[in-house]
Scaffold this active site. Structure first.
Site, PDB file in Angstrom:
ATOM      1  N   GLU A 194       0.986  -1.112   0.124  1.00  0.00           N
ATOM      2  CA  GLU A 194       0.093   0.074  -0.033  1.00  0.00           C
ATOM      3  C   GLU A 194       0.897   1.420  -0.060  1.00  0.00           C
ATOM      4  OE1 GLU A 194      -3.004   0.533   3.003  1.00  0.00           O
ATOM      5  OE2 GLU A 194      -3.648   2.406   2.129  1.00  0.00           O
ATOM      6  N   ASN A 218      -4.146   5.217  -2.315  1.00  0.00           N
ATOM      7  CA  ASN A 218      -5.595   5.828  -1.860  1.00  0.00           C
ATOM      8  C   ASN A 218      -6.078   6.913  -2.625  1.00  0.00           C
ATOM      9  OD1 ASN A 218      -5.813   4.086   1.052  1.00  0.00           O
ATOM     10  ND2 ASN A 218      -3.548   4.852   0.775  1.00  0.00           N
ATOM     11  N   GLU A 274      -7.563   2.239  -3.548  1.00  0.00           N
ATOM     12  CA  GLU A 274      -8.197   1.929  -2.524  1.00  0.00           C
ATOM     13  C   GLU A 274      -9.526   3.175  -2.554  1.00  0.00           C
ATOM     14  OE1 GLU A 274      -6.127   1.116   0.992  1.00  0.00           O
ATOM     15  OE2 GLU A 274      -4.834  -0.685   0.035  1.00  0.00           O
ATOM     16  N   GLU A 314      -6.275  -5.105   8.039  1.00  0.00           N
ATOM     17  CA  GLU A 314      -5.214  -4.045   8.097  1.00  0.00           C
ATOM     18  C   GLU A 314      -4.805  -3.802   9.765  1.00  0.00           C
ATOM     19  OE1 GLU A 314      -6.079  -0.351   5.498  1.00  0.00           O
ATOM     20  OE2 GLU A 314      -7.978  -0.701   6.822  1.00  0.00           O
TER      21      GLU A 314
HETATM   22  P1  C2E Z   1      -5.339   3.849   5.401  1.00  0.00           P
HETATM   23  O1  C2E Z   1      -5.754   3.899   4.226  1.00  0.00           O
HETATM   24  O2  C2E Z   1      -6.182   3.142   6.474  1.00  0.00           O
HETATM   25  O3  C2E Z   1      -3.888   3.327   5.810  1.00  0.00           O
HETATM   26  C1  C2E Z   1      -3.334   2.512   6.718  1.00  0.00           C
HETATM   27  C2  C2E Z   1      -2.856   3.463   7.909  1.00  0.00           C
HETATM   28  O4  C2E Z   1      -2.636   2.375   8.974  1.00  0.00           O
HETATM   29  C3  C2E Z   1      -1.815   4.151   7.546  1.00  0.00           C
HETATM   30  O5  C2E Z   1      -1.566   5.132   8.411  1.00  0.00           O
HETATM   31  C4  C2E Z   1      -0.525   3.123   8.275  1.00  0.00           C
HETATM   32  O6  C2E Z   1       1.023   3.629   8.438  1.00  0.00           O
HETATM   33  C5  C2E Z   1      -1.219   2.526   9.433  1.00  0.00           C
HETATM   34  N1  C2E Z   1      -0.806   1.233   9.904  1.00  0.00           N
HETATM   35  C6  C2E Z   1      -0.421   0.221   8.897  1.00  0.00           C
HETATM   36  N2  C2E Z   1      -0.095  -0.852   9.862  1.00  0.00           N
HETATM   37  C7  C2E Z   1      -0.251  -0.432  11.097  1.00  0.00           C
HETATM   38  C8  C2E Z   1      -0.161  -1.112  12.362  1.00  0.00           C
HETATM   39  O7  C2E Z   1      -0.064  -2.210  12.399  1.00  0.00           O
HETATM   40  N3  C2E Z   1      -0.690  -0.384  13.453  1.00  0.00           N
HETATM   41  C9  C2E Z   1      -1.152   0.730  13.322  1.00  0.00           C
HETATM   42  N4  C2E Z   1      -1.572   1.270  14.665  1.00  0.00           N
HETATM   43  N5  C2E Z   1      -1.348   1.400  12.443  1.00  0.00           N
HETATM   44  C10 C2E Z   1      -0.978   0.901  11.100  1.00  0.00           C
HETATM   45  P2  C2E Z   1      -1.015   6.553   8.041  1.00  0.00           P
HETATM   46  O8  C2E Z   1       0.194   6.283   6.929  1.00  0.00           O
HETATM   47  O9  C2E Z   1      -0.847   7.572   8.775  1.00  0.00           O
HETATM   48  O10 C2E Z   1      -2.346   6.998   6.857  1.00  0.00           O
HETATM   49  C11 C2E Z   1      -3.414   7.392   7.398  1.00  0.00           C
HETATM   50  C12 C2E Z   1      -4.550   7.388   6.429  1.00  0.00           C
HETATM   51  O11 C2E Z   1      -4.186   8.506   5.734  1.00  0.00           O
HETATM   52  C13 C2E Z   1      -4.475   6.351   5.422  1.00  0.00           C
HETATM   53  O12 C2E Z   1      -5.413   5.251   6.361  1.00  0.00           O
HETATM   54  C14 C2E Z   1      -5.396   6.884   4.380  1.00  0.00           C
HETATM   55  O13 C2E Z   1      -6.949   6.808   4.603  1.00  0.00           O
HETATM   56  C15 C2E Z   1      -4.852   8.362   4.438  1.00  0.00           C
HETATM   57  N6  C2E Z   1      -3.802   8.452   3.273  1.00  0.00           N
HETATM   58  C16 C2E Z   1      -2.559   8.066   3.336  1.00  0.00           C
HETATM   59  N7  C2E Z   1      -1.806   8.390   2.015  1.00  0.00           N
HETATM   60  C17 C2E Z   1      -2.695   8.911   1.259  1.00  0.00           C
HETATM   61  C18 C2E Z   1      -2.950   9.184   0.033  1.00  0.00           C
HETATM   62  O14 C2E Z   1      -2.003   9.141  -0.870  1.00  0.00           O
HETATM   63  N8  C2E Z   1      -4.234   9.783  -0.422  1.00  0.00           N
HETATM   64  C19 C2E Z   1      -5.242   9.688   0.011  1.00  0.00           C
HETATM   65  N9  C2E Z   1      -6.244  10.322  -0.405  1.00  0.00           N
HETATM   66  N10 C2E Z   1      -5.169   9.185   1.642  1.00  0.00           N
HETATM   67  C20 C2E Z   1      -4.237   8.858   2.206  1.00  0.00           C
HETATM   68 CA    CA Z   2      -5.873   2.659   2.337  1.00  0.00          CA
HETATM   69 CA    CA Z   3      -7.564   1.469   5.682  1.00  0.00          CA
END
Ligand code: C2E
Ligand code: CA
Ligand code: CA
Length: 525
Positions: free
Chosen positions: A29, A84, A116, A203
């Site tokens: 991802e 995403n 996604e 996830e």
């Molecule tokens: P998401 O799509 O649900 O991404 C998964 C989030 O869970 C990511 O947070 C990831 O770092 C985190 N994660 C993965 N494995 C674990 C784990 O084992 N434990 C915990 N506690 N967290 C874990 P991140 O990177 O902070 O991203 C947060 C949200 O921001 C993402 O949730 C997504 O909705 C959004 N996002 C990130 N990048 C993009 C992007 O390029 N475009 C858009 N539109 N949204 C993005």
């Molecule tokens: Ca995602």
């Molecule tokens: Ca997710």
């Protein structure tokens, strides 16, 4: 943020997606990171909503898509990349053209791109979103429904969109071990996705235990810190051994529906009686055989307490027993005889636990052992008969090793009654007349090498204090290689014969009876 976009400060981080069946990385991802040494770290949960609000999500997405695809070209194998897109982007009819225009120049194959989208993109008027998703599908881009379970997408919408993948939100995964409700949701989502032919991604998997539960529930792909944190492309290239074949659709996977019907068939037609009870000790289900044993139609049993038809005096004991099985997570078996029907059953009760060891009910099995019982009784009667006749018989069986050491002596009335073999044998030696003991032993030891049938006579002190004469005979037994294996012997009481012999011998001293006595003596010897 405008400044950061101009200076291209948004970077993709790659988090592995791992095939639960073999542990291989199937893709990544791609998560946006704002990389600026001059600023404190800002997470996407903050800057993404801001970008949406100020109309900057388009340029931001462009940077992530372009860099993500370009950098991933150096990854070994053929991993997929999951990007995403924000719900508001799905309202834009030009989204598809925008995405293609960014990715195509990078040369990253479209069939290895996944998109996604979250449930919130599905609410309201989502005709535009549906059209975009269909166009993605038409060029081989897979679409995943993200954070499933946190929004309120209707099942109608879920069904209308051609999703390839369902991603179970981390909040359920992470509370699975402690919250049975979460566990049920995860199990249901996996079942739902599989029934609809989707790949399931869990996830936020952080612990081995979570992974184990997910694997058992049939989850295909996992993502989370347990398998790898989001990392820059350079780190991925450095750390990845030789991964990635893309997400395989497994044709061998059994869907919950198939599994359900298979179990149902097994349950119904099992050759043993089966039932299941809940923690209130009421039957939840019984198969035909159990209903037959219980003597009531299944409909009259299900929903009723296990102890319902028991006599009042057994109810409490039974309830206690079942409760103990649940408390100790144990199994108990016991034999039960139905006097009225003249049948016997082996009934077994087992506490059934879910993946984290919480009791969820009692599994009850019953096997009809009437025939086995009958055979056992017959065998026992036979044994008893044999034992009694041996006891009554004046013959005592014995056996010895090739060395001559006696190691078996059958029990007899009045003598050698001790139940332990060693005591019985010792008793026999102790009761031998002392004039005979050494002689017999000598005869026996001297005879052994001949390996021919042996015979001797000696006196034994009976329980009543009388001396009796016995005759002991033995035959050697040879194995198939002709080696002496054992001696088998019999001791018989010959006291009466001895008295007769003595009488006849006396007679022999009287001249007129001499001839007759000699004849009788010949018969004896
Ligand atoms: P998401 O799509 O649900 O991404 C998964 C989030 O869970 C990511 O947070 C990831 O770092 C985190 N994660 C993965 N494995 C674990 C784990 O084992 N434990 C915990 N506690 N967290 C874990 P991140 O990177 O902070 O991203 C947060 C949200 O921001 C993402 O949730 C997504 O909705 C959004 N996002 C990130 N990048 C993009 C992007 O390029 N475009 C858009 N539109 N949204 C993005
Ligand atoms: Ca995602
Ligand atoms: Ca997710």
């Amino acid at each position: 943020m405008k400044d950061a976009l101009r200076h291209s400060r948004f970077e993709p981080a790659f988090q592995p997606l791992v095939d639960m069946s073999n542990g291989l990385v199937v893709g990544f991802e791609v998560l946006a990171r704002w990389v600026d040494p001059a600023l404190p770290a800002i997470g996407p949960v903050h800057f993404i909503p801001a970008a949406e609000r100020y109309g900057l999500i388009g340029p931001l997405t462009r940077q992530i898509l372009r860099k993500g695809c370009t950098e991933a070209l150096q990854f070994p194998g053929e991993p997929i990349l999951a990007f995403n897109l924000s719900p508001i982007q799905f309202r834009d009819p030009d989204l598809f053209d925008f995405v293609i225009a960014v990715i195509e120049p990078t040369g990253f194959p479209l069939r290895r791109v996944h998109i996604e989208m979250t449930e919130s993109a599905l609410t309201g008027d989502d005709g535009v979103a549906l059209a975009t998703v269909q166009r993605f599908k038409s060029v081989g881009i897979g679409v995943a429904l993200d954070d499933f379970g946190t929004g309120f997408a209707s099942l109608t919408r879920l069904h209308a969109f051609p999703f390839e993948t369902l991603k179970i939100d981390a909040s359920f995964v992470q509370t699975m071990e402690t919250d049975p409700g979460s566990r049920k949701i995860v199990a249901s989502v996996i079942g739902l996705g599989q029934s609809l032919g989707m790949t399931i991604v869990a996830e936020g998997v952080e612990t081995e235990q979570q992974a184990t539960i997910l694997r058992r529930l049939g989850c295909d792909i996992a993502q989370g810190w347990l398998f790898g944190k989001p990392a820059a492309a350079l780190e991925i290239v450095r750390s990845l051994p030789s991964p990635t074949g893309g997400i395989q659709r497994k044709s061998t996977r059994v869907s919950p529906l198939q599994r359900f019907h298979q179990l149902e068939a097994l349950y119904k037609d099992a050759p043993i009686a089966l039932g299941f009870a809940d923690l209130d000790l009421s039957y939840v289900s019984v198969n035909d055989r159990l209903a037959q044993i219980l003597g009531r139609p299944a409909a009259d049993i299900v929903g009723h307490p296990i102890t319902e038809k028991l006599p009042a005096r057994h109810k409490l004991a039974m309830t206690r027993l079942l409760q103990r099985i649940i408390d100790r997570r144990s199994i108990k078996s016991h034999e039960y005889s139905d006097g009225a029907m003249a049948r016997s059953y082996l009934i077994s009760c087992q506490c059934v636990c879910d993946d984290v060891g919480d009791a969820i009910g009692l599994s009850i099995t019953a096997i009809d052992i009437t025939q086995r019982k009958a055979a056992q009784v017959a065998l026992k009667a036979d044994e008893e008969h044999f034992r009694r006749s041996v006891e009554l018989s004046p013959n005592v069986a014995w056996a010895a090793k090739p060395s001559g050491e006696v190691d078996y002596m059958s029990p007899a009335l009045g003598i050698g009654e001790a139940s332990a073999m060693a005591d019985r044998i010792a008793d026999w030696y102790a009761r031998m007349h002392e004039q005979d003991r050494a002689r017999v032993r000598q005869e026996w030891l001297a005879w052994l090498p001949s390996q021919r049938p042996f015979s001797t006579q000696f006196r034994i002190k009976w329980n009543d204090g009388e001396w009796r004469w016995v005759l002991s005979r033995a035959k050697p037994f040879f194995n198939s290689r002709g080696q002496l294996e054992r001696w088998y012997g019999v001791i018989s009481d010959i006291s009466d014969q001895k008295i007769l012999e003595a009488t006849v011998a006396q007679m022999a001293s009287l001249p007129q009876e001499n001839a007759q006595a000699a004849q009788i003596l010949k018969l004896f010897r």
